[in-house]
Design a protein around this motif. Structure first.
Motif, PDB file in Angstrom:
ATOM      1  N   ALA A   8       0.827  -1.205   0.000  1.00  0.00           N
ATOM      2  CA  ALA A   8       0.000   0.000   0.000  1.00  0.00           C
ATOM      3  C   ALA A   8       0.864   1.260   0.000  1.00  0.00           C
ATOM      4  O   ALA A   8       0.531   2.254  -0.667  1.00  0.00           O
ATOM      5  CB  ALA A   8      -0.923  -0.010   1.219  1.00  0.00           C
ATOM      6  N   GLN A   9       1.960   1.249   0.730  1.00  0.00           N
ATOM      7  CA  GLN A   9       2.862   2.401   0.753  1.00  0.00           C
ATOM      8  C   GLN A   9       3.422   2.685  -0.636  1.00  0.00           C
ATOM      9  O   GLN A   9       3.503   3.846  -1.071  1.00  0.00           O
ATOM     10  CB  GLN A   9       3.999   2.131   1.740  1.00  0.00           C
ATOM     11  N   GLU A  10       3.798   1.643  -1.319  1.00  0.00           N
ATOM     12  CA  GLU A  10       4.307   1.817  -2.684  1.00  0.00           C
ATOM     13  C   GLU A  10       3.211   2.336  -3.603  1.00  0.00           C
ATOM     14  O   GLU A  10       3.440   3.199  -4.462  1.00  0.00           O
ATOM     15  CB  GLU A  10       4.852   0.466  -3.189  1.00  0.00           C
ATOM     16  N   LEU A  11       1.978   1.843  -3.396  1.00  0.00           N
ATOM     17  CA  LEU A  11       0.852   2.300  -4.216  1.00  0.00           C
ATOM     18  C   LEU A  11       0.553   3.775  -3.945  1.00  0.00           C
ATOM     19  O   LEU A  11       0.253   4.544  -4.868  1.00  0.00           O
ATOM     20  CB  LEU A  11      -0.372   1.435  -3.910  1.00  0.00           C
ATOM     21  N   ARG A  12       0.642   4.205  -2.700  1.00  0.00           N
ATOM     22  CA  ARG A  12       0.432   5.620  -2.344  1.00  0.00           C
ATOM     23  C   ARG A  12       1.471   6.506  -3.029  1.00  0.00           C
ATOM     24  O   ARG A  12       1.150   7.588  -3.530  1.00  0.00           O
ATOM     25  CB  ARG A  12       0.524   5.801  -0.830  1.00  0.00           C
ATOM     26  N   ARG A  13       2.696   6.063  -3.002  1.00  0.00           N
ATOM     27  CA  ARG A  13       3.752   6.855  -3.626  1.00  0.00           C
ATOM     28  C   ARG A  13       3.499   7.052  -5.112  1.00  0.00           C
ATOM     29  O   ARG A  13       3.598   8.160  -5.647  1.00  0.00           O
ATOM     30  CB  ARG A  13       5.104   6.168  -3.408  1.00  0.00           C
ATOM     31  N   VAL A  14       3.108   5.987  -5.777  1.00  0.00           N
ATOM     32  CA  VAL A  14       2.828   6.066  -7.215  1.00  0.00           C
ATOM     33  C   VAL A  14       1.614   6.959  -7.475  1.00  0.00           C
ATOM     34  O   VAL A  14       1.607   7.799  -8.383  1.00  0.00           O
ATOM     35  CB  VAL A  14       2.609   4.651  -7.790  1.00  0.00           C
ATOM     36  N   LYS A  15       0.570   6.767  -6.653  1.00  0.00           N
ATOM     37  CA  LYS A  15      -0.659   7.554  -6.838  1.00  0.00           C
ATOM     38  C   LYS A  15      -0.400   9.050  -6.617  1.00  0.00           C
ATOM     39  O   LYS A  15      -0.894   9.899  -7.371  1.00  0.00           O
ATOM     40  CB  LYS A  15      -1.716   7.057  -5.843  1.00  0.00           C
TER      41      LYS A  15
END
Length: 410
Positions: free
Chosen positions: A107-114
């Motif tokens: 989720a942290q990686e997804l937040r960064r991308v988003k």
């Protein structure tokens, strides 16, 4: 031959393949006995060579086990000690924790991308709007009212863009939170499935272990029967007095019936047969003087003796014979012979060691017979192995009365 094997603690694979199951078991038993004897001898020579020296003798370092209340070595088994959670609960919590941490990382990686996508999207939109307002403001800079109105419009659009950006961030966070929760469940389910697969593999391993233990027990039983057979044959041989050291008959009828042989220079025998010629030389130099292959009390070649023939030829000769039929052939693997025996289901082949001054089955028993005929006659009354019950009955005769016996009697 047996002494050489025990000295080297090694038997060549080709020779091992020639032994039947009973001979292998006795051979392994004797090798194990020799290993134990060498170990005990080494211990007597140097007691400090054993593992006891690590208990702290002199300046040596040592270890001391922590003892429990019962005086035995203290052992802790996770999940079974007082106050421990059950092992299943511990495993469950660990799997859940692993799933949550993995989902949080994703989720942290997804937040960064988003976040990067949102920033780029609205940064580009703001840049376009600013460029448009600058262009329009430049055209209408003479009209202050229009310019002021233009600035108000610009502020309004900027606020709307910020609002849209915030709303998109919130939607993105909600999506990420839902994805994180869903992913945690998926990982948890995956770990549970992996745990079940490991349990299934563990059950299969336990089954394999059970089968292995059964096989080991069968092997132990075979070895035990082989040892009992070894002792029984030894006692029986002593009772009958049919061992090489007790037989005076050999010297008497050897001098009476042995055929005179031409003089030949001293022959140095190699460790194992290395050619057809060496086998013939060995037979002429060492075996014919001991009347190997002859009837006990005549110069007639024994009906069971076939000279140098192959394993395949011996089985072909015994193929249509009854159970108990047998023949003796010269071995191509050791200085000795092979007794080929017809069973109900097929054939058995027993190696006979003749490298010393006696004849005995290699690995099966310790009966030492003065002559090859003694060995054959002994096992017409006594079985070769208790487990197999092999009793020599009818000799298998050569197919032709003019057999050349592989050139042994030319």
């Amino acid at each position: 031959m047996m002494q050489q094997i025990l000295q080297d603690m090694y038997i060549e694979p080709d020779l091992l393949a020639e032994l039947n199951e009973e001979q292998k078991q006795i051979l392994f038993y004797k090798i194990r006995e020799e290993q134990v004897r060498r170990w005990n001898e080494s211990e007597r020579r140097d007691p400090m060579a054993s593992g006891l020296r690590w208990r702290g003798v002199g300046n040596r370092r040592g270890i001391q086990w922590l003892l429990g209340s019962d005086g035995e070595v203290w052992v802790w088994v996770m999940g079974e000690a007082p106050g421990d959670k059950p092992f299943e609960d511990i495993v469950e919590e660990l799997m859940e924790e692993r799933a949550v941490k993995q989902a949080q990382r994703e989720a942290q990686e997804l937040r960064r991308v988003k976040e990067a996508e949102i920033e780029k999207k609205f940064r580009d939109a703001m840049a376009k709007e600013k460029a448009r307002f600058v262009a329009e403001k430049w055209k209408e800079e003479t009209d202050d009212r229009k310019a002021a109105k233009q600035e108000e419009e610009e502020d309004r659009i900027r606020e709307e863009l910020k609002k849209c950006e915030e709303e998109e961030r919130q939607r993105g966070e909600e999506e990420i939170s839902q994805t994180e929760e869903r992913r945690a469940k998926e990982l948890y389910i995956s770990l549970k499935q992996e745990e079940k697969r490991r349990e299934r593999d563990d059950k299969e391993w336990q089954e394999q272990l059970r089968r292995s233990k059964v096989a080991d027990e069968e092997m132990k039983c075979k070895a035990r029967r082989a040892r009992d057979e070894y002792k029984r044959q030894s006692l029986r041989a002593i009772e009958k007095g049919l061992v090489a050291g007790l037989s005076d008959l050999h010297a008497n009828y050897t001098s009476q019936y042995c055929l005179p042989l031409p003089f030949s220079p001293v022959w140095i025998r190699p460790p194992r047969p290395n050619s057809h010629e060496s086998i013939i030389r060995w037979f002429e130099e060492e075996q014919r003087p001991r009347r190997a292959g002859y009837e006990r009390s005549s110069n007639t070649i024994a009906a069971w003796f076939h000279g140098i023939i192959s394993r395949q030829e011996s089985e072909a000769l015994l193929a249509n014979a009854a159970e108990g039929c047998f023949l003796v052939r010269v071995s191509e693997w050791i200085w000795g012979y092979t007794l080929s025996y017809r069973t109900t289901l097929g054939f058995k082949h027993f190696l006979i060691d003749a490298s010393g001054d006696y004849y005995s089955f290699l690995g099966v028993d310790q009966n030492r017979h003065a002559t090859l005929a003694d060995l054959i006659d002994f096992h017409k009354e006594e079985v070769i192995t208790t487990s197999g019950g092999e009793l020599l009955q009818d000799p298998c005769r050569p197919r032709s009365s003019t057999a050349d016996y592989g050139g042994l009697f030319l």
